[in-house]
Design a protein around this motif. Structure first.
Motif, PDB file in Angstrom:
ATOM      1  N   LEU A   1      34.027 116.269  25.596  1.00 30.94           N
ATOM      2  CA  LEU A   1      33.352 116.636  26.601  1.00 30.94           C
ATOM      3  C   LEU A   1      34.005 115.792  27.793  1.00 30.94           C
ATOM      4  N   ASP A   2      34.664 116.820  28.792  1.00 30.99           N
ATOM      5  CA  ASP A   2      34.632 116.159  29.712  1.00 30.99           C
ATOM      6  C   ASP A   2      34.509 116.616  31.623  1.00 30.99           C
ATOM      7  N   PRO A   3      32.820 116.131  31.330  1.00 32.07           N
ATOM      8  CA  PRO A   3      32.282 116.375  32.717  1.00 32.07           C
ATOM      9  C   PRO A   3      33.004 116.604  34.356  1.00 32.07           C
ATOM     10  N   MET A   4      34.367 115.471  34.346  1.00 37.18           N
ATOM     11  CA  MET A   4      35.301 115.491  35.110  1.00 37.18           C
ATOM     12  C   MET A   4      36.403 117.595  35.303  1.00 37.18           C
ATOM     13  N   PHE A   5      35.998 117.723  34.185  1.00 36.52           N
ATOM     14  CA  PHE A   5      36.851 119.186  33.741  1.00 36.52           C
ATOM     15  C   PHE A   5      36.519 120.297  34.327  1.00 36.52           C
ATOM     16  N   SER A   6      35.252 120.465  34.113  1.00 36.78           N
ATOM     17  CA  SER A   6      33.980 121.092  34.561  1.00 36.78           C
ATOM     18  C   SER A   6      34.206 121.385  36.088  1.00 36.78           C
ATOM     19  N   ARG A   7      34.236 120.075  36.521  1.00 38.27           N
ATOM     20  CA  ARG A   7      33.550 119.631  37.946  1.00 38.27           C
ATOM     21  C   ARG A   7      34.973 120.157  38.489  1.00 38.27           C
ATOM     22  N   LEU A   8      36.211 119.966  37.570  1.00 38.01           N
ATOM     23  CA  LEU A   8      37.560 121.001  38.441  1.00 38.01           C
ATOM     24  C   LEU A   8      37.524 122.303  37.959  1.00 38.01           C
ATOM     25  N   ILE A   9      37.202 123.125  37.370  1.00 35.54           N
ATOM     26  CA  ILE A   9      37.299 124.225  37.693  1.00 35.54           C
ATOM     27  C   ILE A   9      35.911 125.243  38.484  1.00 35.54           C
ATOM     28  N   GLU A  10      34.989 124.384  38.028  1.00 39.77           N
ATOM     29  CA  GLU A  10      33.831 124.885  38.960  1.00 39.77           C
ATOM     30  C   GLU A  10      34.171 125.030  40.714  1.00 39.77           C
ATOM     31  N   GLU A  11      34.483 123.594  40.963  1.00 39.75           N
ATOM     32  CA  GLU A  11      34.084 123.104  42.546  1.00 39.75           C
ATOM     33  C   GLU A  11      35.842 122.904  42.903  1.00 39.75           C
ATOM     34  N   GLY A  12      36.960 122.757  41.487  1.00 37.26           N
ATOM     35  CA  GLY A  12      37.909 123.124  42.521  1.00 37.26           C
ATOM     36  C   GLY A  12      38.770 121.588  42.836  1.00 37.26           C
ATOM     37  N   LYS A  13      37.613 119.681  42.492  1.00 38.44           N
ATOM     38  CA  LYS A  13      38.068 119.429  42.893  1.00 38.44           C
ATOM     39  C   LYS A  13      38.999 118.330  41.736  1.00 38.44           C
ATOM     40  N   ARG A  14      39.508 117.517  42.331  1.00 41.26           N
ATOM     41  CA  ARG A  14      40.162 116.909  41.600  1.00 41.26           C
ATOM     42  C   ARG A  14      39.207 115.623  40.645  1.00 41.26           C
ATOM     43  N   PRO A  15      39.754 115.921  39.315  1.00 40.61           N
ATOM     44  CA  PRO A  15      38.952 114.506  38.468  1.00 40.61           C
ATOM     45  C   PRO A  15      39.017 113.045  38.767  1.00 40.61           C
ATOM     46  N   PHE A  16      38.093 112.312  39.006  1.00 41.26           N
ATOM     47  CA  PHE A  16      38.286 110.184  38.691  1.00 41.26           C
ATOM     48  C   PHE A  16      37.080 110.263  37.912  1.00 41.26           C
ATOM     49  N   TYR A  17      37.916 108.588  37.850  1.00 42.04           N
ATOM     50  CA  TYR A  17      37.206 108.622  36.470  1.00 42.04           C
ATOM     51  C   TYR A  17      36.386 106.983  36.977  1.00 42.04           C
ATOM     52  N   PRO A  18      35.534 106.234  36.019  1.00 46.13           N
ATOM     53  CA  PRO A  18      35.344 104.944  36.603  1.00 46.13           C
ATOM     54  C   PRO A  18      36.252 103.241  36.397  1.00 46.13           C
ATOM     55  N   GLU A  19      36.693 102.827  37.270  1.00 41.86           N
ATOM     56  CA  GLU A  19      36.923 101.740  37.136  1.00 41.86           C
ATOM     57  C   GLU A  19      37.766 101.538  35.684  1.00 41.86           C
ATOM     58  N   GLY A  20      38.726 101.188  35.280  1.00 38.63           N
ATOM     59  CA  GLY A  20      38.636 100.856  33.285  1.00 38.63           C
ATOM     60  C   GLY A  20      39.008 102.055  32.111  1.00 38.63           C
ATOM     61  N   THR A  21      38.914 103.160  33.144  1.00 40.96           N
ATOM     62  CA  THR A  21      39.059 104.513  32.115  1.00 40.96           C
ATOM     63  C   THR A  21      40.342 104.469  31.439  1.00 40.96           C
ATOM     64  N   VAL A  22      40.403 103.775  30.903  1.00 40.74           N
ATOM     65  CA  VAL A  22      42.054 103.931  29.938  1.00 40.74           C
ATOM     66  C   VAL A  22      42.716 105.470  28.710  1.00 40.74           C
ATOM     67  N   VAL A  23      43.185 106.302  29.292  1.00 42.05           N
ATOM     68  CA  VAL A  23      43.822 107.139  28.722  1.00 42.05           C
ATOM     69  C   VAL A  23      45.111 107.328  28.412  1.00 42.05           C
ATOM     70  N   ASP A  24      45.132 106.760  26.621  1.00 38.92           N
ATOM     71  CA  ASP A  24      47.074 107.558  26.234  1.00 38.92           C
ATOM     72  C   ASP A  24      47.380 106.301  27.123  1.00 38.92           C
ATOM     73  N   GLY A  25      46.690 105.405  27.283  1.00 42.15           N
ATOM     74  CA  GLY A  25      47.875 103.660  28.035  1.00 42.15           C
ATOM     75  C   GLY A  25      48.045 104.270  29.512  1.00 42.15           C
ATOM     76  N   LYS A  26      47.297 104.410  30.073  1.00 42.61           N
ATOM     77  CA  LYS A  26      47.226 104.870  31.440  1.00 42.61           C
ATOM     78  C   LYS A  26      46.106 105.235  32.327  1.00 42.61           C
ATOM     79  N   GLN A  27      45.825 104.462  33.276  1.00 45.55           N
ATOM     80  CA  GLN A  27      44.898 104.050  34.019  1.00 45.55           C
ATOM     81  C   GLN A  27      44.519 105.430  34.505  1.00 45.55           C
ATOM     82  N   MET A  28      43.631 106.399  34.359  1.00 45.70           N
ATOM     83  CA  MET A  28      42.990 107.261  35.087  1.00 45.70           C
ATOM     84  C   MET A  28      42.943 106.896  36.145  1.00 45.70           C
ATOM     85  N   GLN A  29      43.085 108.004  37.553  1.00 46.67           N
ATOM     86  CA  GLN A  29      42.804 108.124  38.692  1.00 46.67           C
ATOM     87  C   GLN A  29      41.219 107.451  39.119  1.00 46.67           C
ATOM     88  N   THR A  30      41.011 106.451  39.828  1.00 48.99           N
ATOM     89  CA  THR A  30      39.952 106.267  40.108  1.00 48.99           C
ATOM     90  C   THR A  30      38.919 106.619  42.210  1.00 48.99           C
TER      91      THR A  30
END
Lengths: 343, 313
Positions: free
Chosen positions: B248-277
């Motif tokens: 479950l990713d609340p940022m995905f629902s935020r993207l769908i519901e509000e159209g806002k680009r997802p961001f994540y806390p510092e240090g969130t690494v998915v697939d070896g890549k730092q996600m956008q903060t």
């Protein structure tokens, strides 16, 4: 047939009216755009030309369904009938139905029945921990499966030889089964009958409404989750209830908020960007019965077929649920203290 | 015939409601499009259409053309993609700007006058609509047509499969992706759906387990709200491929519901890549651009590659 941009809606009143009439026995499947073999225009519409059923439909008497008085008689011993509805799937209709059943049954003076009309995806037997049971047929009718002394359950799941089998049925067949459930199940004297429904606004809903109308339904509890994707479908369900003349007892918001078990930080997993259930209830002028938070133990209780009510009575989710049950009680004119005996 | 120029038709099925069929369909479509394919999405959930909401095109209406309907575009193909047309598809994980394929949608939601209106239809009427959706929509040339379905195994499903088996060639009808959540209640309904596929002869391409765990944005503790691991066990039991677990990713629902680009806390690494903060948040772009910033995108990127491989044999 050439497509048209005209609104593809069949007037709801027609669908509701037609459902009250007796269905003639047909010799072939209904064609596309069939006006419905029960409708006033049966056998006379454009779609009827060339249909093998045309003569049957056109000449069949358009009287009321003779089974409806039988159903009314069968259900005469039931004091309160409550529907649990939602336009959206997976919002917790069945979970709430079982909770309501357990809550009513927690008072030993009440006798409670649960009827599962979700034919393609019945969940009630598993949630009640009785999914291996089968139905007994007696001379007076079908005997429901009793979970406890005062809580009985009826579901299509009990009739399947193999419980993973898919029930691949079209509408008319489903309607037939629902009718049989109402006509042939020997409920006896019940204080409450809670009817769980599948998602949507289609055959099952029309049938349940039609067959129960005569015998009187207390009303419907509508379940939603907070996000707009769900509210969108639930709005349609409320519209359906209005048009079908089903009284709405109120709206319950399920899965609202999740408290992290480690740091107690509250997250909105299903964000209520448009105001959630509360706002919808206010907009639609229906009572808001309460909000129940997400709790992983609810899902776990359902998986193991145990009563969340009995096992985790002190959790915040359970307290919220009790509040909702009390409100449901109030809305059907029952003293809430009589429902929840223990507190 | 409107299905003629479609290379692959894939169904998204689940016996259970609310497990994320539409959300998975949306993400599969966005990911396929990002990998350069042209995609169509057909929503046959007639009484509860969600696809218009997911693609944020609720106010759009379908246009009529001679002999059919024109689907609603979410976005057109980008330039780079057109140049690439017919060549190797670009590897979308290289992080460079790259082209995406066109994306179109069709849903009953576009035909309703009022978004709150109930669609109260019995079976035969639903059958007629499903058939019309399959024969009268001008999709044009598409690489993939994803079909989002309502829960259950009833009128819509029977009509859909019947019509597809008649109108599409076996090479076109690639199969079905099954969506489930991990808990036993959902699995027991989804098993019925797999049996449905077996009975009607639709190949099961794989199982996706949705809503598997929720990572607390505050303390990064993962809670298994809807239990865990059920999808994998079921896939093994039925001997079908398991494509992966989607949290479950609340940022995905935020993207769908509000159209806002997802961001994540510092240090969130998915697939070896730092996600956008939050700090390096870009100005808002289109849905498909914003989706690349979602933590679920790398997951779906992998799953879709696997799927494409399976479909192409």
């Amino acid at each position: 047939m050439a497509p048209s941009l005209e609104e593809p809606l069949q007037p709801v009143d027609d669908a509701l009216d037609a459902a009250l009439k007796k269905t003639p026995s047909l010799v072939a499947p209904q064609p596309e755009h069939c006006p419905g073999p029960e409708s006033q225009n049966a056998g006379k519409g454009d779609a009827c030309d060339g249909c093998p059923n045309q003569a049957i439909c056109a000449s069949a008497p358009k009287g009321p369904d003779p089974d409806i008085p039988l159903i009314t008689q069968r259900l005469a011993g039931i004091k309160h009938k409550i529907l649990v509805l939602s336009g959206k799937g997976g919002v917790g209709k069945s979970t709430f139905t079982t909770m309501l059943g357990h809550a009513f049954a927690s008072n030993a003076d009440n006798t409670v029945g649960i009827m599962d009309t979700d034919i393609c995806g019945p969940s009630i037997p598993k949630m009640m921990g009785v999914d291996d049971e089968t139905i007994h047929v007696t001379s007076t009718g079908w005997e429901p499966v009793w979970v406890s002394d005062n809580l009985g359950v009826m579901s299509v799941q009990f009739m399947l030889p193999n419980r993973d089998d898919a029930v691949i049925w079209r509408g008319p067949k489903k309607n037939g089964l629902i009718k049989q459930f109402l006509k042939d199940v020997e409920w006896g004297q019940l204080d409450y009958l809670v009817v769980d429904t599948p998602p949507g606004t289609s055959d099952e809903h029309l049938s349940v409404n039609t067959f129960l109308k005569e015998s009187g339904v207390d009303g419907a509890v509508v379940i939603t989750t907070p996000q707009e994707v769900s509210l969108l479908d639930v709005r349609k369900e409320i519209d359906f209830c209005r048009k079908a003349g089903i009284k709405i007892l109120g709206l319950v918001e399920n899965m609202s908020g999740f408290v992290c078990p480690k740091c107690t930080h509250q997250s909105e997993i299903f964000r209520a960007t448009t105001g959630g259930g509360k706002k919808l209830a206010a907009d639609m002028c229906i009572p808001f019965l309460g909000a129940v938070p997400l709790d992983p133990r609810i899902g776990m209780s359902c998986d193991y077929g145990e009563s969340f009510f009995d096992n985790f009575g002190d959790s915040p989710a359970c307290k919220a649920l009790k509040e909702v049950v009390r409100n449901v009680g109030k809305s059907i004119g029952v003293n809430p203290d009589e429902i929840l005996a223990d507190d | 015939m409107s299905l003629e120029n479609i290379k692959h038709i894939t169904l998204v099925l689940s016996g259970k409601g609310g497990v994320g069929k539409s959300s998975v369909t949306t993400q599969l479509a966005l990911t396929l499009s990002l990998q350069g394919y042209s995609v169509g999405v057909l929503d046959v959930d007639l009484t509860g259409p969600s696809i218009p909401r997911f693609f944020r095109i609720e106010s759009s209406k379908v246009r009529q053309a001679p002999g059919g309907w024109v689907p609603v575009p979410v976005h057109e193909a980008s330039k780079e993609s057109e140049e690439q047309n017919g060549n190797e598809h670009i590897d979308s994980t290289n992080g460079q700007s790259h082209g995406h394929g066109a994306l179109y949608c069709m849903s009953l939601g576009f035909l309703l006058a009022n978004r709150g209106d109930a669609v109260v239809w019995r079976g035969p009427k639903k059958t007629a609509m499903v058939r019309q959706f399959l024969s009268d929509v001008h999709w044009g040339a598409l690489d993939y047509l994803l079909i989002d379905t309502p829960p259950g195994t009833s009128d819509e499903h029977i009509s859909l499969v019947e019509t597809l088996l008649k109108q599409a060639t076996p090479a076109q009808l690639s199969g079905a992706v099954i969506v489930t959540t991990p808990q036993a209640i959902s699995i027991s309904d989804v098993k019925k759906e797999i049996n449905f596929c077996r009975k009607v002869g639709v190949k099961v391409l794989g199982v996706i387990e949705n809503m598997a765990g929720f990572v607390c944005p505050n303390c990064s503790e993962c809670s298994n709200i809807f239990s865990k691991g059920g999808g994998k066990v079921m896939a093994q039991e039925f001997d079908v491929p398991f494509l992966g677990s989607v949290p479950l990713d609340p940022m995905f629902s935020r993207l769908i519901e509000e159209g806002k680009r997802p961001f994540y806390p510092e240090g969130t690494v998915v697939d070896g890549k730092q996600m956008q903060t939050k700090d390096d948040l870009l100005e808002t772009g289109t849905l498909v651009q914003n989706y690349t910033a979602c933590s679920l995108f790398p997951l779906f990127d992998g799953m879709v590659k696997e799927l494409v491989k399976t479909i192409n044999g």
